[in-house]
Design a protein around this motif. Structure first.
Motif, PDB file in Angstrom:
ATOM      1  N   ASN A  84     -19.812  27.525  -4.363  1.00 28.45           N
ATOM      2  CA  ASN A  84     -18.357  27.552  -4.540  1.00 28.45           C
ATOM      3  C   ASN A  84     -17.626  26.391  -3.883  1.00 28.45           C
ATOM      4  N   VAL A  85     -18.326  25.584  -3.103  1.00 28.58           N
ATOM      5  CA  VAL A  85     -17.694  24.486  -2.369  1.00 28.58           C
ATOM      6  C   VAL A  85     -18.327  23.167  -2.777  1.00 28.58           C
ATOM      7  N   THR A  86     -17.511  22.129  -2.946  1.00 30.00           N
ATOM      8  CA  THR A  86     -18.017  20.774  -3.117  1.00 30.00           C
ATOM      9  C   THR A  86     -17.281  19.857  -2.140  1.00 30.00           C
ATOM     10  N   THR A  87     -17.973  18.823  -1.677  1.00 29.46           N
ATOM     11  CA  THR A  87     -17.386  17.869  -0.744  1.00 29.46           C
ATOM     12  C   THR A  87     -18.137  16.553  -0.837  1.00 29.46           C
ATOM     13  N   ASP A  88     -17.468  15.467  -0.431  1.00 34.72           N
ATOM     14  CA  ASP A  88     -18.125  14.163  -0.402  1.00 34.72           C
ATOM     15  C   ASP A  88     -18.631  13.823   0.991  1.00 34.72           C
ATOM     16  N   MET A  89     -18.691  14.815   1.873  1.00 40.07           N
ATOM     17  CA  MET A  89     -19.210  14.578   3.215  1.00 40.07           C
ATOM     18  C   MET A  89     -20.714  14.828   3.253  1.00 40.07           C
ATOM     19  N   HIS A  90     -21.446  13.837   3.739  1.00 41.23           N
ATOM     20  CA  HIS A  90     -22.884  13.977   3.900  1.00 41.23           C
ATOM     21  C   HIS A  90     -23.203  14.878   5.094  1.00 41.23           C
ATOM     22  N   PHE A  91     -24.400  15.417   5.088  1.00 43.23           N
ATOM     23  CA  PHE A  91     -24.830  16.263   6.190  1.00 43.23           C
ATOM     24  C   PHE A  91     -24.769  15.513   7.523  1.00 43.23           C
ATOM     25  N   ALA A  92     -25.154  14.244   7.514  1.00 38.57           N
ATOM     26  CA  ALA A  92     -25.133  13.462   8.747  1.00 38.57           C
ATOM     27  C   ALA A  92     -23.726  13.380   9.322  1.00 38.57           C
ATOM     28  N   ASP A  93     -22.718  13.216   8.439  1.00 38.59           N
ATOM     29  CA  ASP A  93     -21.331  13.162   8.911  1.00 38.59           C
ATOM     30  C   ASP A  93     -20.879  14.518   9.444  1.00 38.59           C
ATOM     31  N   MET A  94     -21.273  15.581   8.753  1.00 35.19           N
ATOM     32  CA  MET A  94     -20.906  16.920   9.222  1.00 35.19           C
ATOM     33  C   MET A  94     -21.473  17.175  10.617  1.00 35.19           C
ATOM     34  N   LYS A  95     -22.693  16.702  10.816  1.00 33.93           N
ATOM     35  CA  LYS A  95     -23.342  16.916  12.102  1.00 33.93           C
ATOM     36  C   LYS A  95     -22.572  16.203  13.215  1.00 33.93           C
ATOM     37  N   LYS A  96     -22.119  14.982  12.926  1.00 31.07           N
ATOM     38  CA  LYS A  96     -21.339  14.226  13.918  1.00 31.07           C
ATOM     39  C   LYS A  96     -20.007  14.915  14.195  1.00 31.07           C
ATOM     40  N   ILE A  97     -19.391  15.433  13.145  1.00 28.71           N
ATOM     41  CA  ILE A  97     -18.115  16.129  13.324  1.00 28.71           C
ATOM     42  C   ILE A  97     -18.313  17.382  14.166  1.00 28.71           C
ATOM     43  N   ALA A  98     -19.398  18.099  13.892  1.00 29.90           N
ATOM     44  CA  ALA A  98     -19.680  19.302  14.676  1.00 29.90           C
ATOM     45  C   ALA A  98     -19.889  18.970  16.148  1.00 29.90           C
ATOM     46  N   LEU A  99     -20.537  17.853  16.399  1.00 31.50           N
ATOM     47  CA  LEU A  99     -20.809  17.457  17.781  1.00 31.50           C
ATOM     48  C   LEU A  99     -19.577  16.918  18.486  1.00 31.50           C
ATOM     49  N   ASN A 100     -18.769  16.132  17.774  1.00 27.17           N
ATOM     50  CA  ASN A 100     -17.703  15.371  18.420  1.00 27.17           C
ATOM     51  C   ASN A 100     -16.293  15.890  18.186  1.00 27.17           C
ATOM     52  N   TYR A 101     -16.110  16.818  17.245  1.00 26.29           N
ATOM     53  CA  TYR A 101     -14.756  17.192  16.831  1.00 26.29           C
ATOM     54  C   TYR A 101     -14.460  18.688  16.974  1.00 26.29           C
ATOM     55  N   ARG A 102     -15.399  19.460  17.435  1.00 25.70           N
ATOM     56  CA  ARG A 102     -15.232  20.914  17.438  1.00 25.70           C
ATOM     57  C   ARG A 102     -13.945  21.370  18.103  1.00 25.70           C
ATOM     58  N   ASP A 103     -13.580  20.781  19.233  1.00 28.26           N
ATOM     59  CA  ASP A 103     -12.380  21.214  19.958  1.00 28.26           C
ATOM     60  C   ASP A 103     -11.111  21.042  19.126  1.00 28.26           C
ATOM     61  N   ALA A 104     -11.120  20.066  18.216  1.00 28.62           N
ATOM     62  CA  ALA A 104      -9.928  19.824  17.398  1.00 28.62           C
ATOM     63  C   ALA A 104      -9.644  20.977  16.445  1.00 28.62           C
ATOM     64  N   PHE A 105     -10.670  21.765  16.095  1.00 33.41           N
ATOM     65  CA  PHE A 105     -10.477  22.873  15.165  1.00 33.41           C
ATOM     66  C   PHE A 105      -9.963  24.139  15.858  1.00 33.41           C
ATOM     67  N   THR A 106      -9.903  24.120  17.175  1.00 36.62           N
ATOM     68  CA  THR A 106      -9.412  25.297  17.897  1.00 36.62           C
ATOM     69  C   THR A 106      -7.889  25.297  18.012  1.00 36.62           C
ATOM     70  N   ASN A 107      -7.245  24.193  17.649  1.00 39.35           N
ATOM     71  CA  ASN A 107      -5.793  24.074  17.743  1.00 39.35           C
ATOM     72  C   ASN A 107      -5.272  23.579  16.399  1.00 39.35           C
ATOM     73  N   VAL A 108      -4.886  24.521  15.529  1.00 43.74           N
ATOM     74  CA  VAL A 108      -4.479  24.191  14.162  1.00 43.74           C
ATOM     75  C   VAL A 108      -2.962  24.332  14.025  1.00 43.74           C
ATOM     76  N   LYS A 109      -2.297  23.254  13.646  1.00 41.47           N
ATOM     77  CA  LYS A 109      -0.859  23.257  13.387  1.00 41.47           C
ATOM     78  C   LYS A 109      -0.633  23.142  11.883  1.00 41.47           C
ATOM     79  N   THR A 110       0.391  23.830  11.379  1.00 40.57           N
ATOM     80  CA  THR A 110       0.650  23.797   9.941  1.00 40.57           C
ATOM     81  C   THR A 110       2.044  23.278   9.642  1.00 40.57           C
ATOM     82  N   GLU A 111       2.169  22.590   8.515  1.00 36.97           N
ATOM     83  CA  GLU A 111       3.435  22.054   8.040  1.00 36.97           C
ATOM     84  C   GLU A 111       3.552  22.332   6.545  1.00 36.97           C
TER      85      GLU A 111
END
Length: 306
Positions: A244-271
């Protein structure tokens, strides 16, 4: 008239799933996640050059953007290309530990890049898929769109069920598709989440009220995915994403995001980008003023350090 195919998930669903690698749940989980990520990968061939002079460096924790698309297919017998009836731009800024999600009304009247017409922004997907949607939103908002994540209606329902349901706050009681949603806190399974995100005609705010409810589901899924409860349900999450999901992000990029960006997903602002309705050739559209467009552009540019 479809709905709140919640997108989100996409980035956070995929990313969260990858985070399992970080929390050390073992080789089986790693290979499960990688296999699912490979199945969701779908490249895009864009006509317009990207606005970035240099590529995002995930190792250096550069801010990046993702176009989140909710496609009106996958449920109710719909199998055609579909339209992106939900469109959000997410910016992820790890240095401030913040993710910002901006909703764009599906009827927003814009030039469709690569098609040579002005039309509803959600038609870009019908005309040219994710690539044309990315080019159109990038041109309209004057920011680089680095990646996309698309999810269909069936995916929203399955993902909400996979994380064990979500909690949302409702500003006013209403009934939709046989379900009654009370004022205040509501717990939603997949079917109720679709109904909650679908209601529009009875809302005095129209599609803007619906978009607010969609964002509430997005945030609810994010919270569940980032909780231990969400992690323990990783197999259900992966199954919901694979078809049900498609994306242009490779697994390697997802892995880096998981390692380096996780804290950014704990604070979500909406507009919410606001427009005014108008009719043209007996078709309703939303026109966004120059001031409102600049307001949103400035927010996004600030989050991307532009």
């Amino acid at each position: 008239m479809s709905t709140g195919k919640k997108i989100i998930l996409g980035i956070v669903g995929l990313i969260l799933a990858i985070t399992l690698v970080v929390v050390g749940l073992g080789a089986k989980v790693y290979f499960d996640v990688r296999g699912s990520a490979d199945q969701t990968y779908e490249s895009v061939k864009r006509k317009n050059p990207a606005k970035r002079e240099q590529a995002v460096d995930l190792e250096e924790q550069d801010s990046f953007s993702v176009l989140l698309l909710g496609i009106d297919t996958g449920d109710l017998g719909r199998t055609e290309q579909g339209r992106s009836d939900t469109m959000m731009v997410a910016t992820v800024k790890p240095k401030d530990k913040k993710t910002t999600i901006v909703s764009i009304a599906r009827d927003t009247y814009v030039p469709i890049v690569g098609h040579g017409t002005d039309d509803k922004i959600n038609h870009a997907y019908a005309f040219g898929g994710a690539a044309m949607s990315m080019d159109t939103v990038e041109s309209y908002l004057d920011i680089p769109i680095d990646h996309y994540v698309a999810i269909n209606m069936k995916g929203l329902k399955e993902l909400v069920d996979a994380v064990g349901g979500v909690e949302v706050s409702n500003s006013g009681e209403f009934t939709q598709s046989g379900y009654t949603f009370k004022h205040g806190l509501n717990t939603l399974d997949g079917d109720r989440a679709l109904a909650f995100s679908r209601m529009r005609k009875e809302d005095p705010r129209g599609d803007y009220g619906r978009q607010e409810r969609q964002r509430a589901i997005v945030v609810g899924v994010v919270k569940k995915l980032l909780s231990m409860d969400g992690i323990t349900k990783y197999q259900e999450v992966l199954e919901a994403m694979e078809s049900n999901v498609t994306t242009d992000m490779h697994f390697a990029d997802m892995k880096k995001i998981a390692l380096n960006y996780r804290d950014a997903f704990t604070n979500v602002k909406t507009e919410q980008m606001q427009g005014e309705g108008f009719m043209q050739d007996n078709i309703s559209y939303q026109r966004v003023s120059e001031d409102e467009l600049k307001r949103v552009q400035d927010i996004l540019k600030g989050e991307l350090d532009l």
